[in-house]
Design an enzyme around this catalytic site. Sequence first.
Site, short mmCIF file in Angstrom:
data_model
loop_
_atom_site.label_atom_id
_atom_site.label_comp_id
_atom_site.label_asym_id
_atom_site.label_seq_id
_atom_site.Cartn_x
_atom_site.Cartn_y
_atom_site.Cartn_z
N GLY A 1 -13.65 -6.76 11.27
CA GLY A 1 -13.32 -5.91 10.13
C GLY A 1 -14.12 -6.20 8.86
N LYS B 1 0.82 -1.23 0.00
CA LYS B 1 0.00 0.00 0.00
C LYS B 1 0.85 1.28 0.00
CE LYS B 1 -4.12 -1.94 2.10
NZ LYS B 1 -5.19 -1.80 3.08
#
Length: 265
Positions: A232, A65
Amino acid sequence: MKKYSVIGNPLDHSLSPKIHNYWFRENKINAIYNKETLLDKDLENFIKKIKDKKIHGANVTVPFKEKIIKFIDILSKEAKDANSVNTIYMSNNNIIGHNTDIAGFYLSLKSENINLKDQNILILGAGGVTPSIILGLRMMRVKKIIVTNRTKEKALKLKERFSYIDVSEWGEVVKANSIINTTSVGLKNTDKIQLDESLFKSDTFFYDVIYNPRETNFIKKARNKGCVVQNGLMMFINQAAEAFKAWHNVMPNIDRKLIEFLQND
Ligand code: ATR
């Protein structure tokens, strides 16, 4: 047929192909979504495939990322703020890097009617996803964000970027209305995060960014104490929906049927 991919390493547990291919079918979009397990050295070539229109969009996950940023032409404000890109596409011949994790986290709480406004929040961990959580919490106007990490230097590094956070010692007991796990502890069923017993108060809200396994030991323990808990999964679904919207200009459906489909593995 348009092609989309998630890139990361490892990718065994990624649900991204499953959710995007489901939404392609539901929205009658002629496209396919695959996963590509890459190494650092493959990133540049992968971006070239997007430039050459062989791939039309990508999601980026651990550990790329941040590493992908140097190959991106234009970063969205969210990606810049978080220094983290999880969604890529082309626009006017530029590679755009966007971050939908911030919105994914924010919307995951909204969808469960959890309001953290004016709360003291303790964040465990200072890894790749933590900046997105900090920014999502800011959007929610929480009172205080305290970050604690096994390696304190990494929490202090975050403070250089987000001066409004506090940093506490790993293992220190602090006053918090909500505790959010952003570490990777819990990915293995045997993983146990060492937390002081006194933190598990029944009126404390516990959130784990991990969604596979569905219930980490952290969440299990909090639930057994009668706390409100959340994993999540809704963050994952909402970040995927925001990426889908960026690529196809369509907001996909999030409903019970989709959640059950994802949980059915
Ligand atoms: P990265 O650190 O490369 O960004 P990550 O998966 O995004 O990787 O983050 C991992 C997070 O989980 C970090 O906060 C890490 O703590 P350290 O910075 O001290 O490594 C945390 N973590 C991983 N294993 C842990 C463990 N056994 N106990 C406590 N924290 C752990």
